[in-house]
Design an enzyme around this catalytic site. Structure first.
Site, PDB file in Angstrom:
ATOM      1  CE1 TYR A  30      -4.377  -2.097   5.233  1.00 43.23           C
ATOM      2  CE2 TYR A  30      -3.538  -0.382   4.777  1.00 43.23           C
ATOM      3  CZ  TYR A  30      -3.344  -1.354   3.647  1.00 43.23           C
ATOM      4  OH  TYR A  30      -4.261  -1.389   2.699  1.00 43.23           O
ATOM      5  CB  SER A  63      -0.941   0.071   1.660  1.00 47.98           C
ATOM      6  OG  SER A  63      -1.801   1.253   1.574  1.00 47.98           O
TER       7      SER A  63
END
Ligand SMILES: NC(=O)c1ccc[n+]([C@@H]2O[C@H](COP(=O)([O-])OP(=O)(O)OC[C@H]3O[C@@H](n4cnc5c(N)ncnc54)[C@H](OP(=O)(O)O)[C@@H]3O)[C@@H](O)[C@H]2O)c1
Length: 258
Positions: A153, A140
């Site tokens: 995350y 990501s």
């Protein structure tokens, strides 16, 4: 680009980016082993892929946070196809949590995003060495752009980027390539799986659009195109690198606008 005769194993194939990757590889004649937990959703994708290529993908219901499931994913793929050419480590989860939230958030997300990916890669590598195959990890942009409301995350994705570099270096002498794709926001089920309502989810993506230089949110197709390219022979000199697909989000705000 053609994956005829190649066996591609994709985790998180029951939804979003993984499902789109599965369809794109099917269109390019790959033999597919597709992993997910939601059997109904995975079956729908398998039917779609079969319609595209005429080949029925292997369905593997498994949870990558469970050690034995990772072993079974590889055993079932090898028993069925006899080899693995490409591993797409795409399965992942998100949760909303910051520093002062319960530490179990960190444990839970690490078990899937980091430990699950680590374990499956360990199991797959002996087979990838035999085929001189490759690995693509779906990381990501939040591996390098801090977002405190999603701290655990962000941390898992930063860990995956270092994992990509270390495994790429270890595997290079054996002819196995390892790369990552680092998407910005993509409209999928990711936030809703974390318990966010459909309306809030839509609003979130709309508001993010305003701070993205190209003013557009990437689609699952945009991400899958990069994944397929990296997995193909066209990327034979690319290893250990990160491929950002985020409409320029990582560039940040120019501060002085001209
Ligand atoms: N969407 C974004 O904005 C965005 C941005 C950057 C990176 N990413 C990354 O892209 C990847 C795919 O996410 P997505 O956006 O496509 O979200 P998604 O639509 O929610 O898909 C997530 C997939 O991962 C699977 N999965 C989650 N935990 C799993 C586990 N423990 N074991 C096995 N499978 C598991 C889900 O399987 P089931 O549904 O079958 O449970 C589902 O197929 C993730 O790694 C995510 O971090 C997404």
């Amino acid at each position: 680009m053609d994956f005829k005769g190649k066996v591609v194993l994709i985790t998180g194939a029951s939804s979003g980016i993984g499902a789109c990757c599965a369809l794109n590889f099917a269109k390019l004649s790959a033999k597919l082993a597709l992993v997910g937990r939601n059997e109904k959703k995975l079956k729908e994708i398998i039917d779609h892929c079969e319609n595209e290529s005429g080949d029925k993908p292997l369905k593997i219901i498994a949870d990558i946070s469970i050690e034995d499931d990772n072993k079974r994913i590889i055993t079932e793929t090898i028993n069925f196809f006899g080899k693995i050419d490409v591993l797409i480590n795409n399965a992942g989860m998100l949760l909303m949590a910051g520093l002062m939230d319960d530490i179990t958030n960190y444990d839970r997300i690490s078990a899937t995003n980091i430990r699950g990916t680590y374990l499956l890669t360990q199991q797959a590598v002996p087979h990838l060495i035999k085929t001189k195959g490759n690995i693509v990890i779906v990381s990501s942009i939040l591996s390098s752009v801090p977002m405190p409301a999603l701290m655990p995350y962000c941390m898992t994705k930063a860990a995956l980027d270092m994992f990509t570099k270390c495994v790429a270096l270890e595997m290079a002498p054996k002819g196995v390539r390892v790369n990552s794709v680092n998407p910005g926001p993509v409209a999928t089920n990711l936030f809703m799986a974390a318990g966010i309502s459909d309306d809030l989810n839509k609003g979130l993506y709309e508001s993010m659009k305003e701070s993205i230089p190209l003013r557009k949110i990437a689609t699952v197709e945009d991400i899958a195109n990069m994944v397929v390219f990296l997995a193909s022979d066209s990327a034979s000199c690319i290893t250990g690198s990160f491929h950002v697909v985020d409409s320029g989000l990582h560039l940040g705000d120019p501060i002085i606008h001209v």
